[in-house]
Design an enzyme around this catalytic site. Structure first.
Site, PDB file in Angstrom:
ATOM      1  N   LYS A   1      -2.568   6.682   1.319  1.00 53.28           N
ATOM      2  CA  LYS A   1      -2.471   7.042   2.733  1.00 53.28           C
ATOM      3  C   LYS A   1      -1.520   8.226   2.873  1.00 53.28           C
ATOM      4  O   LYS A   1      -0.360   8.063   3.233  1.00 53.28           O
ATOM      5  CB  LYS A   1      -2.022   5.832   3.563  1.00 53.28           C
ATOM      6  CG  LYS A   1      -2.615   5.834   4.968  1.00 53.28           C
ATOM      7  CD  LYS A   1      -2.404   4.515   5.668  1.00 53.28           C
ATOM      8  CE  LYS A   1      -2.850   4.566   7.105  1.00 53.28           C
ATOM      9  NZ  LYS A   1      -4.305   4.516   7.276  1.00 53.28           N
TER      10      LYS A   1
ATOM     11  N   ARG B   1       0.841  -1.205   0.000  1.00 54.18           N
ATOM     12  CA  ARG B   1       0.000   0.000   0.000  1.00 54.18           C
ATOM     13  C   ARG B   1       0.879   1.259   0.000  1.00 54.18           C
ATOM     14  O   ARG B   1       0.563   2.246  -0.652  1.00 54.18           O
ATOM     15  CB  ARG B   1      -0.947  -0.014   1.203  1.00 54.18           C
ATOM     16  CG  ARG B   1      -1.973   1.101   1.140  1.00 54.18           C
ATOM     17  CD  ARG B   1      -3.066   0.922   2.166  1.00 54.18           C
ATOM     18  NE  ARG B   1      -2.545   1.008   3.525  1.00 54.18           N
ATOM     19  CZ  ARG B   1      -3.251   0.704   4.609  1.00 54.18           C
ATOM     20  NH1 ARG B   1      -4.512   0.290   4.499  1.00 54.18           N
ATOM     21  NH2 ARG B   1      -2.733   0.822   5.802  1.00 54.18           N
TER      22      ARG B   1
ATOM     23  N   GLU C   1     -16.604   6.398   3.815  1.00 54.62           N
ATOM     24  CA  GLU C   1     -15.847   5.876   4.958  1.00 54.62           C
ATOM     25  C   GLU C   1     -16.373   6.412   6.283  1.00 54.62           C
ATOM     26  O   GLU C   1     -17.080   7.410   6.328  1.00 54.62           O
ATOM     27  CB  GLU C   1     -14.366   6.275   4.843  1.00 54.62           C
ATOM     28  CG  GLU C   1     -13.619   5.475   3.818  1.00 54.62           C
ATOM     29  CD  GLU C   1     -12.109   5.489   4.072  1.00 54.62           C
ATOM     30  OE1 GLU C   1     -11.647   4.770   4.960  1.00 54.62           O
ATOM     31  OE2 GLU C   1     -11.421   6.233   3.356  1.00 54.62           O
TER      32      GLU C   1
HETATM   33  C1  LIG Z   1      -5.389   3.680   7.470  1.00 59.33           C
HETATM   34  C2  LIG Z   1      -6.800   3.952   7.070  1.00 59.33           C
HETATM   35  C3  LIG Z   1      -7.813   2.973   7.151  1.00 59.33           C
HETATM   36  C4  LIG Z   1      -7.600   1.623   7.776  1.00 59.33           C
HETATM   37  O1  LIG Z   1      -6.708   0.811   7.115  1.00 59.33           O
HETATM   38  P1  LIG Z   1      -6.084  -0.458   7.847  1.00 59.33           P
HETATM   39  O2  LIG Z   1      -5.082  -0.967   6.897  1.00 59.33           O
HETATM   40  O3  LIG Z   1      -7.186  -1.421   8.072  1.00 59.33           O
HETATM   41  O4  LIG Z   1      -5.510   0.029   9.137  1.00 59.33           O
HETATM   42  C5  LIG Z   1      -9.074   3.301   6.680  1.00 59.33           C
HETATM   43  N1  LIG Z   1      -9.347   4.520   6.184  1.00 59.33           N
HETATM   44  C6  LIG Z   1      -8.415   5.486   6.108  1.00 59.33           C
HETATM   45  C7  LIG Z   1      -8.775   6.806   5.550  1.00 59.33           C
HETATM   46  C8  LIG Z   1      -7.120   5.234   6.542  1.00 59.33           C
HETATM   47  O5  LIG Z   1      -6.196   6.202   6.464  1.00 59.33           O
END
Ligand SMILES: *Cc1c(COP(=O)(O)O)cnc(C)c1O
Length: 339
Positions: free
Chosen positions: A183, A80, A219
């Site tokens: 991210k 990722r 989300e």
């Molecule tokens: C990090 C994150 C998540 C969760 O991802 P995981 O890999 O399950 O920890 C979900 N939404 C957003 C916006 C994030 O930044």
């Protein structure tokens, strides 16, 4: 060293002994370095400071009943991070090097890994930033990868419980063709106002609809959404949500439990039909949703009638935690053992 009160840790920063760093210079990544310094010395014109060339990750290490240390799916976080790097024109950091850095930082800070019984864990925070000086809008020519750790408490101190969420229409976290799938810190800056509005009004977090039409579920703050009905696990398909590794793992476990899994756009009205719903991510695994309020439309989607987590969410939660702590077998090789 002062004794750490493992049972009263919060989700905050605590200084540990070491972090691991790696520098990108002259077109290539150097060697991993163990560092005991907490601060970074970077150029004031670094692109991460001006133009948001910043990516991060979040994962955890858990100490098992058997004393072994397990890190959950670091290869998925590495991939990722590579996707985020492609998204904002930063050089990719290899999966092998990423996992090695995680192993190194966890091992060097072993005394900060909470004991099994505490239900706490060691949070691992990798980041990759543009450090090269640049005034024009261009990608930097130098980068820094850092990974640090900090012990964090169990998310559910009083046990697995439900939370209320609120739909926010005033602000978007990410645009349909923006950086929502990456991210990057910028998405979080964009979410701060909505997050504060939700917290000030007594909610666990803000709930986003798709930015373009405001019709579909995106989300739950910084966590993915899933709903459960008719033995089906439903999670949004959208171009502006972050692909959660927890969600991906839960989809697999739901399928293994004999459920159907659907990834598709979920219209807001469908919220009335779910038997259970939850927010999922590394921090809580699952944070079950009690209700989602749509204040502007004077609606409240009550998901949990009795205010308790549903049986399927509970089962998924315990199953994933059992794999992370090594209480149950790890059929997919999700866990990396650090020894
Ligand atoms: C990090 C994150 C998540 C969760 O991802 P995981 O890999 O399950 O920890 C979900 N939404 C957003 C916006 C994030 O930044």
């Amino acid at each position: 060293m002062k004794e750490i009160d493992w049972s009263n840790l919060s989700f905050g920063y605590m200084k540990t002994d070491y972090n691991v760093r790696c520098y990108y210079r002259d077109g290539k990544w150097g060697e991993l370095e163990l560092c005991s310094e907490e601060t970074l010395n970077i150029h004031m014109a670094a692109t991460c400071l001006h133009y948001g060339q910043e990516a991060f990750e979040g994962l955890k290490a858990y100490r098992g009943k058997d004393g072994k240390i397990r890190v959950f799916r670091p290869d998925a976080n590495a991939e990722r991070l590579q996707s985020t790097c492609r998204g904002i024109l930063m050089p990719e950091f290899s999966t092998e090097k990423f996992c090695e850095a995680v192993r190194m930082v966890v091992k060097a800070n072993e005394r900060f890994i909470p004991p099994y019984e505490s239900g706490a864990s060691l949070y691992i925070r990798p980041l990759l930033i543009g450090t090269g000086a640049q005034v024009g809008v261009h990608p930097a020519n130098e980068y820094l990868f850092v990974v640090f750790v900090t012990p964090v408490g169990p998310y559910f101190k009083g046990g697995f419980a439900t939370n209320p969420y609120v739909i926010i229409r005033e602000y978007d976290r990410a645009a349909p063709l923006g950086t929502g799938t990456f991210k990057v810190g910028g998405n979080y800056a964009a979410s701060l106002r909505a997050n504060k509005m939700a917290h000030d009004a007594g909610y666990a977090s803000e709930f986003y609809l798709d930015a373009k039409e405001k019709k579909y579920i995106d989300e739950c703050g910084a966590a993915n959404f899933f709903g459960i009905k008719d033995n089906t696990y439903v999670t949004p398909l959208s171009t502006s949500i972050l692909p959660s590794i927890t969600n991906r793992s839960l989809m697999q476990l739901a399928e293994d439990m004999g459920m159907k899994v659907e990834r598709r756009p979920i219209p807001e009205e469908e919220l009335t039909t779910f038997e259970e719903a939850g927010a999922c991510g590394t921090a809580a695994v699952i944070s079950p949703i009690e209700r989602i309020d749509d204040l502007e439309n004077h609606k409240s989607y009550v998901i949990s009638k009795d205010g308790k987590p549903g049986p399927i969410s509970e089962k998924l939660y315990h199953k994933l935690r059992a794999i992370q702590y090594g209480d149950e077998p790890d059929p997919y090789g999700w866990v990396m053992i650090v020894d």
